[in-house]
Design a protein around this motif. Structure first.
Motif, PDB file in Angstrom:
ATOM      1  N   UNK A 122       4.572   0.142 -12.611  1.00 23.13           N
ATOM      2  CA  UNK A 122       4.332  -0.599 -11.381  1.00 23.13           C
ATOM      3  C   UNK A 122       2.823  -0.817 -11.280  1.00 23.13           C
ATOM      4  N   UNK A 123       2.404  -2.071 -11.446  1.00 20.63           N
ATOM      5  CA  UNK A 123       0.986  -2.397 -11.435  1.00 20.63           C
ATOM      6  C   UNK A 123       0.596  -3.140 -10.171  1.00 20.63           C
ATOM      7  N   UNK A 124      -0.677  -3.060  -9.806  1.00 24.45           N
ATOM      8  CA  UNK A 124      -1.180  -3.669  -8.581  1.00 24.45           C
ATOM      9  C   UNK A 124      -2.371  -4.556  -8.903  1.00 24.45           C
ATOM     10  N   UNK A 125      -2.387  -5.743  -8.322  1.00 27.94           N
ATOM     11  CA  UNK A 125      -3.444  -6.711  -8.598  1.00 27.94           C
ATOM     12  C   UNK A 125      -4.057  -7.206  -7.305  1.00 27.94           C
ATOM     13  N   UNK A 167      -1.430  -8.502  -3.829  1.00 28.60           N
ATOM     14  CA  UNK A 167      -1.781  -8.629  -2.424  1.00 28.60           C
ATOM     15  C   UNK A 167      -2.596  -9.906  -2.234  1.00 28.60           C
ATOM     16  N   UNK A 168      -2.183 -10.728  -1.254  1.00 24.31           N
ATOM     17  CA  UNK A 168      -2.860 -11.997  -0.959  1.00 24.31           C
ATOM     18  C   UNK A 168      -2.920 -12.878  -2.202  1.00 24.31           C
ATOM     19  N   UNK A 169      -1.764 -13.240  -2.699  1.00 24.26           N
ATOM     20  CA  UNK A 169      -1.675 -14.007  -3.941  1.00 24.26           C
ATOM     21  C   UNK A 169      -2.353 -15.359  -3.823  1.00 24.26           C
ATOM     22  N   UNK A 198       0.828  -1.204   0.000  1.00 20.48           N
ATOM     23  CA  UNK A 198       0.000   0.000   0.000  1.00 20.48           C
ATOM     24  C   UNK A 198       0.862   1.254   0.000  1.00 20.48           C
ATOM     25  N   UNK A 199       1.989   1.215   0.714  1.00 18.55           N
ATOM     26  CA  UNK A 199       2.899   2.363   0.727  1.00 18.55           C
ATOM     27  C   UNK A 199       3.493   2.599  -0.655  1.00 18.55           C
ATOM     28  N   UNK A 200       3.857   1.512  -1.341  1.00 18.05           N
ATOM     29  CA  UNK A 200       4.372   1.639  -2.701  1.00 18.05           C
ATOM     30  C   UNK A 200       3.287   2.161  -3.637  1.00 18.05           C
ATOM     31  N   UNK A 201       2.068   1.676  -3.446  1.00 15.22           N
ATOM     32  CA  UNK A 201       0.963   2.149  -4.282  1.00 15.22           C
ATOM     33  C   UNK A 201       0.678   3.626  -4.037  1.00 15.22           C
TER      34      UNK A 201
END
Length: 445
Positions: free
Chosen positions: A190-193, A331-333, A61-64
């Protein structure tokens, strides 16, 4: 882009400085030496493990937040009443203190470091430097305590930057010759899933758009589903044209949102409007899956299992990251996915024949399978990180590499036994108290 290091301080549960290092042990200089490349010097997979509510997700979350600040601080954030930020909230001192974020990365084979400090009033400090040859060179620095900015010799001054926007965000907005490329890399590479139900649905919508536009083939999606042994042998998109009345209503809503009121056109608000002949029909798209037995009708997305949707929603962005050489944060893979499927995803990024562009994946997980001797793609100790909350409620981030190494040790067993910390401090005996109170309450009534 390839990540080298990320650090954050005073962000939600990260009260104190937390630093995630993606370098291989052999990298001790600013650039790889002895004939090695950045491909040889950076990990492609990092896993963060820990108990529930220990702060695993907070690291991502900090990176996001940092990525979002570069994307939005010069645009959408300007409309906010207060500076967008999330400091540690459990004591007054840190609620009032600034938060800091730092990112080191490789862009076009050049090493950069970018960081900023943000307080309640806005940006207090910001800097960008790089290594053109053998030492760090400043591209710009910004300090709230001193007026103005310092611009490096190769950087043209950006012009006015407000106190609540980042220089890099403004640079992307204005297309700055030297800085916009760096800003776009942070914002786009930088992508978030996240894998919650809402996020899964939005990701599947993106997949449908990619299929409809030809950006991804049906065969590719079908192959990904076959890899997971889900029992699906083909996938298709069903397109349904909305009825004429719904199309008219949607057009009317769009006109009102644009301020194109029918009153100003001399028509009553309730008057039905005819859809222009050159207006494209509104299409509803939905994915359909044909199963291997061939019997019965194809199933719609909502009829498939959570595991099928989770795999599809994660495997496609993973393939895109591998194709483009970008960073994927998950997150939570292990949410709704079998351990062996997670193992396959890790293997995709670790396989140098598949991952030819140095794509990276950062993930959080509870699944100790990835730490066990059963996995086909074991992580090195410096690829494994843990989060744990201290007695003051602050998250601490540390690596398995900080602990003594034991030859042929069962890391998963040692982790579950609490040898590394980062496990829940459970108190199952308290369940008896809950049960007794419940029985007592029913008796009294």
């Amino acid at each position: 882009m390839r990540l080298i290091r990320f650090a954050a301080e005073n962000h939600k549960g990260l009260r104190d400085r937390a630093e995630l290092d993606l370098t291989e042990p052999g990298l001790t200089t600013l650039r790889p030496k002895d004939g090695k490349t950045w491909d040889d010097s950076l990990h492609r997979v990092i896993g963060i493990f820990g108990a529930n509510a220990s702060g695993k997700s907070t690291v991502l979350d900090a990176l996001q937040y940092m990525v979002s600040a570069v994307r939005n601080s010069a645009t959408a954030w300007q409309a906010e009443r207060r500076m967008v930020r999330s400091p540690f909230a459990l004591d007054e001192k840190h609620r009032a203190a600034p938060s800091s974020y730092e990112l080191e990365f490789i862009l076009e084979d050049v090493r950069y470091e970018y960081g900023f400090r943000v307080g309640a009033a806005g940006i207090e400090e910001e800097w960008l430097r790089y290594v053109p040859r053998a030492r760090w060179t400043n591209l710009f620095t910004r300090n709230h305590g001193r007026p103005g900015f310092f611009w490096g010799s190769e950087v043209k001054a950006l012009g006015e930057v407000t106190g609540r926007e980042l220089v890099l965000s403004r640079a992307v907005l204005t297309g700055h010759a030297r800085l916009s490329g760096v800003g776009r890399a942070i914002a786009e590479d930088v992508g978030f899933a996240p894998l919650g139900d809402v996020h899964r649905g939005s990701r599947v919508s993106v997949i449908m758009d990619m299929l409809a536009k030809g950006a991804m083939t049906y065969d590719s999606v079908t192959t990904l589903l076959k890899v997971a042994d889900i029992g699906i042998n083909s996938v298709s998109i069903k397109e349904t044209e909305l009825p004429q009345r719904e199309q008219e209503l949607m057009k009317r809503i769009n006109e009102l949102l644009r301020g194109d009121s029918s009153r100003r056109k001399g028509r009553s608000v309730g008057e039905a409007e005819k859809v222009d002949e050159d207006t494209a029909a509104t299409i509803m798209r939905s994915l359909e899956f044909s199963h291997c037995d061939g019997a019965g009708r194809p199933l719609r997305l909502y009829e498939e299992s959570a595991g099928t949707i989770s795999w599809l929603a994660l495997a496609v962005p993973a393939i895109e990251a591998l194709r483009t050489g970008t960073v994927l944060c998950v997150d939570e893979i292990d949410a709704s996915l079998h351990s062996q499927l997670v193992d396959i995803l890790v293997g995709m990024f670790e396989d140098r024949e598949l991952n030819t562009k140095g794509a990276q994946m950062l993930f959080t997980s509870h699944d100790t399978y990835l730490l066990s001797n059963l996995t086909e793609h074991p992580l090195e100790p410096d690829q494994v990180w843990f989060t744990e909350k201290n007695v003051e409620g602050a998250t601490e981030l540390f690596s398995l590499d900080d602990f003594p190494r034991h030859r042929d040790a069962n890391i998963a067993r040692r982790y579950l036994a609490g040898r590394y910390g980062a496990v829940p401090r459970t108190a199952p005996s308290l369940l008896h108290r809950v049960f007794e109170e419940s029985v007592s309450g029913r008796t009294e009534h």
